[in-house]
Design a protein around this motif. Structure first.
Motif, PDB file in Angstrom:
ATOM      1  N   ILE A  16       0.837  -1.205   0.000  1.00 18.26           N
ATOM      2  CA  ILE A  16       0.000   0.000   0.000  1.00 18.26           C
ATOM      3  C   ILE A  16       0.870   1.252   0.000  1.00 18.26           C
ATOM      4  N   PHE A  17       1.888   1.267   0.840  1.00 19.43           N
ATOM      5  CA  PHE A  17       2.769   2.438   0.926  1.00 19.43           C
ATOM      6  C   PHE A  17       3.511   2.685  -0.387  1.00 19.43           C
ATOM      7  N   ILE A  18       4.044   1.640  -0.995  1.00 22.99           N
ATOM      8  CA  ILE A  18       4.781   1.783  -2.255  1.00 22.99           C
ATOM      9  C   ILE A  18       3.868   2.319  -3.346  1.00 22.99           C
ATOM     10  N   PHE A  19       2.680   1.744  -3.473  1.00 24.67           N
ATOM     11  CA  PHE A  19       1.768   2.160  -4.533  1.00 24.67           C
ATOM     12  C   PHE A  19       1.316   3.606  -4.358  1.00 24.67           C
ATOM     13  N   ILE A  20       0.906   3.966  -3.154  1.00 25.37           N
ATOM     14  CA  ILE A  20       0.423   5.327  -2.926  1.00 25.37           C
ATOM     15  C   ILE A  20       1.541   6.348  -3.104  1.00 25.37           C
ATOM     16  N   SER A  21       2.707   6.062  -2.566  1.00 21.63           N
ATOM     17  CA  SER A  21       3.804   7.025  -2.696  1.00 21.63           C
ATOM     18  C   SER A  21       4.254   7.153  -4.149  1.00 21.63           C
ATOM     19  N   PHE A  22       4.265   6.071  -4.899  1.00 18.29           N
ATOM     20  CA  PHE A  22       4.663   6.156  -6.306  1.00 18.29           C
ATOM     21  C   PHE A  22       3.625   6.928  -7.115  1.00 18.29           C
ATOM     22  N   CYS A  23       2.357   6.687  -6.848  1.00 18.20           N
ATOM     23  CA  CYS A  23       1.302   7.430  -7.559  1.00 18.20           C
ATOM     24  C   CYS A  23       1.378   8.915  -7.243  1.00 18.20           C
ATOM     25  N   LEU A  24       1.629   9.258  -5.984  1.00 18.49           N
ATOM     26  CA  LEU A  24       1.759  10.670  -5.622  1.00 18.49           C
ATOM     27  C   LEU A  24       2.987  11.303  -6.272  1.00 18.49           C
ATOM     28  N   TYR A  25       4.033  10.515  -6.469  1.00 19.29           N
ATOM     29  CA  TYR A  25       5.227  11.018  -7.132  1.00 19.29           C
ATOM     30  C   TYR A  25       4.984  11.232  -8.631  1.00 19.29           C
ATOM     31  N   MET A  26       4.244  10.323  -9.252  1.00 17.43           N
ATOM     32  CA  MET A  26       4.053  10.381 -10.703  1.00 17.43           C
ATOM     33  C   MET A  26       2.906  11.295 -11.133  1.00 17.43           C
ATOM     34  N   TYR A  27       1.963  11.562 -10.257  1.00 21.33           N
ATOM     35  CA  TYR A  27       0.795  12.359 -10.641  1.00 21.33           C
ATOM     36  C   TYR A  27       1.159  13.738 -11.207  1.00 21.33           C
ATOM     37  N   PRO A  28       2.067  14.487 -10.599  1.00 23.11           N
ATOM     38  CA  PRO A  28       2.395  15.807 -11.161  1.00 23.11           C
ATOM     39  C   PRO A  28       3.070  15.744 -12.531  1.00 23.11           C
ATOM     40  N   GLN A  29       3.573  14.595 -12.919  1.00 19.52           N
ATOM     41  CA  GLN A  29       4.274  14.466 -14.187  1.00 19.52           C
ATOM     42  C   GLN A  29       3.348  14.118 -15.350  1.00 19.52           C
ATOM     43  N   TYR A  30       2.044  14.023 -15.083  1.00 16.19           N
ATOM     44  CA  TYR A  30       1.092  13.677 -16.145  1.00 16.19           C
ATOM     45  C   TYR A  30       1.131  14.745 -17.240  1.00 16.19           C
ATOM     46  N   PRO A  31       1.249  14.330 -18.511  1.00 18.10           N
ATOM     47  CA  PRO A  31       1.358  15.324 -19.590  1.00 18.10           C
ATOM     48  C   PRO A  31       0.062  16.101 -19.801  1.00 18.10           C
ATOM     49  N   GLU A  32       0.217  17.311 -20.253  1.00 17.21           N
ATOM     50  CA  GLU A  32      -0.926  18.206 -20.449  1.00 17.21           C
ATOM     51  C   GLU A  32      -1.601  18.014 -21.805  1.00 17.21           C
ATOM     52  N   GLY A  33      -1.005  17.263 -22.704  1.00 16.57           N
ATOM     53  CA  GLY A  33      -1.529  17.113 -24.064  1.00 16.57           C
ATOM     54  C   GLY A  33      -2.882  16.428 -24.110  1.00 16.57           C
ATOM     55  N   GLY A  34      -3.312  16.102 -25.322  1.00 18.74           N
ATOM     56  CA  GLY A  34      -4.591  15.428 -25.531  1.00 18.74           C
ATOM     57  C   GLY A  34      -4.602  14.051 -24.911  1.00 18.74           C
ATOM     58  N   LEU A  35      -5.798  13.456 -24.903  1.00 19.44           N
ATOM     59  CA  LEU A  35      -5.957  12.169 -24.243  1.00 19.44           C
ATOM     60  C   LEU A  35      -5.219  11.034 -24.938  1.00 19.44           C
ATOM     61  N   ASP A  36      -5.080  11.089 -26.242  1.00 19.52           N
ATOM     62  CA  ASP A  36      -4.423  10.007 -26.956  1.00 19.52           C
ATOM     63  C   ASP A  36      -3.118  10.453 -27.614  1.00 19.52           C
ATOM     64  N   SER A  37      -2.435  11.398 -27.030  1.00 21.88           N
ATOM     65  CA  SER A  37      -1.167  11.845 -27.600  1.00 21.88           C
ATOM     66  C   SER A  37      -0.080  10.818 -27.304  1.00 21.88           C
ATOM     67  N   SER A  38       0.979  10.864 -28.100  1.00 23.31           N
ATOM     68  CA  SER A  38       2.070   9.919 -27.892  1.00 23.31           C
ATOM     69  C   SER A  38       2.769  10.171 -26.562  1.00 23.31           C
ATOM     70  N   GLU A  39       2.751  11.400 -26.098  1.00 25.70           N
ATOM     71  CA  GLU A  39       3.358  11.717 -24.799  1.00 25.70           C
ATOM     72  C   GLU A  39       2.597  11.033 -23.662  1.00 25.70           C
ATOM     73  N   THR A  40       1.290  10.939 -23.807  1.00 23.08           N
ATOM     74  CA  THR A  40       0.483  10.264 -22.790  1.00 23.08           C
ATOM     75  C   THR A  40       0.789   8.775 -22.766  1.00 23.08           C
ATOM     76  N   PHE A  41       0.945   8.153 -23.922  1.00 23.99           N
ATOM     77  CA  PHE A  41       1.310   6.734 -23.964  1.00 23.99           C
ATOM     78  C   PHE A  41       2.700   6.509 -23.373  1.00 23.99           C
ATOM     79  N   ARG A  42       3.614   7.413 -23.651  1.00 25.59           N
ATOM     80  CA  ARG A  42       4.961   7.315 -23.095  1.00 25.59           C
ATOM     81  C   ARG A  42       4.888   7.415 -21.568  1.00 25.59           C
ATOM     82  N   TYR A  43       4.051   8.319 -21.075  1.00 21.71           N
ATOM     83  CA  TYR A  43       3.888   8.478 -19.634  1.00 21.71           C
ATOM     84  C   TYR A  43       3.378   7.185 -18.997  1.00 21.71           C
ATOM     85  N   TRP A  44       2.320   6.593 -19.570  1.00 17.21           N
ATOM     86  CA  TRP A  44       1.756   5.372 -18.977  1.00 17.21           C
ATOM     87  C   TRP A  44       2.712   4.195 -19.087  1.00 17.21           C
TER      88      TRP A  44
END
Length: 148
Positions: A16-44
């Motif tokens: 639980i701790f690993i998952f929550i802390s990793f999600c909180l770390y990665m959330y601000p890095q979510y790309p601002e582009g469109g929903l199906d942009s290549s940057e979004t796929f790279r992020y996921w």
């Protein structure tokens, strides 16, 4: 409380701790582009691969630290063997965990049919991986407490 029960609790809390802390770390890095942009796929893709590696390494480190602390506090060694009951409990817990993950995987693939946004598939896959880890730890704890 037995060594196996303590180990299951530590595994549950660490997952639980690993998952929550990793999600909180990665959330601000979510790309601002469109929903199906290549940057979004790279992020996921980066999210899934990095979460896998971080989770494996963190579980190993936490397991080592747990064994050291267990030995210091109780002055006992960890059990060096697993009897038939331990193996049966481990197999049943893995069965439950894989069942949850397979349901999540099929749901994620089905979401591609009904939902135009592919991010939902990644979210379902990540969530099913997390939930399957939690179910595996809870199953071990349940089977050690209640019996097989």
């Amino acid at each position: 409380m037995t060594y196996q029960e303590k180990k299951s609790i530590v595994s549950l809390i660490s997952a639980i701790f690993i998952f929550i802390s990793f999600c909180l770390y990665m959330y601000p890095q979510y790309p601002e582009g469109g929903l199906d942009s290549s940057e979004t796929f790279r992020y996921w893709g980066f999210f899934v691969l990095t979460l896998t590696v971080v989770s494996i390494v963190a579980h190993i480190v936490i397991s080592i630290i747990f064994n050291i602390l267990f030995r210091i506090t109780t002055r006992e060694k960890e059990p060096s063997f697993a009897d038939e009951l331990d193996k049966l409990i481990d197999l049943k817990a893995k069965r439950n965990s894989l069942f949850v993950f397979i349901i999540g995987f099929v749901t994620a693939m089905g979401s591609l049919i009904f939902n135009p946004w592919s991010q939902i598939m990644f979210i379902i896959l990540i969530a099913s991986g997390f939930i399957s880890d939690v179910v595996g730890s809870l199953s071990k704890l349940y089977y050690y407490r209640k019996g097989v």
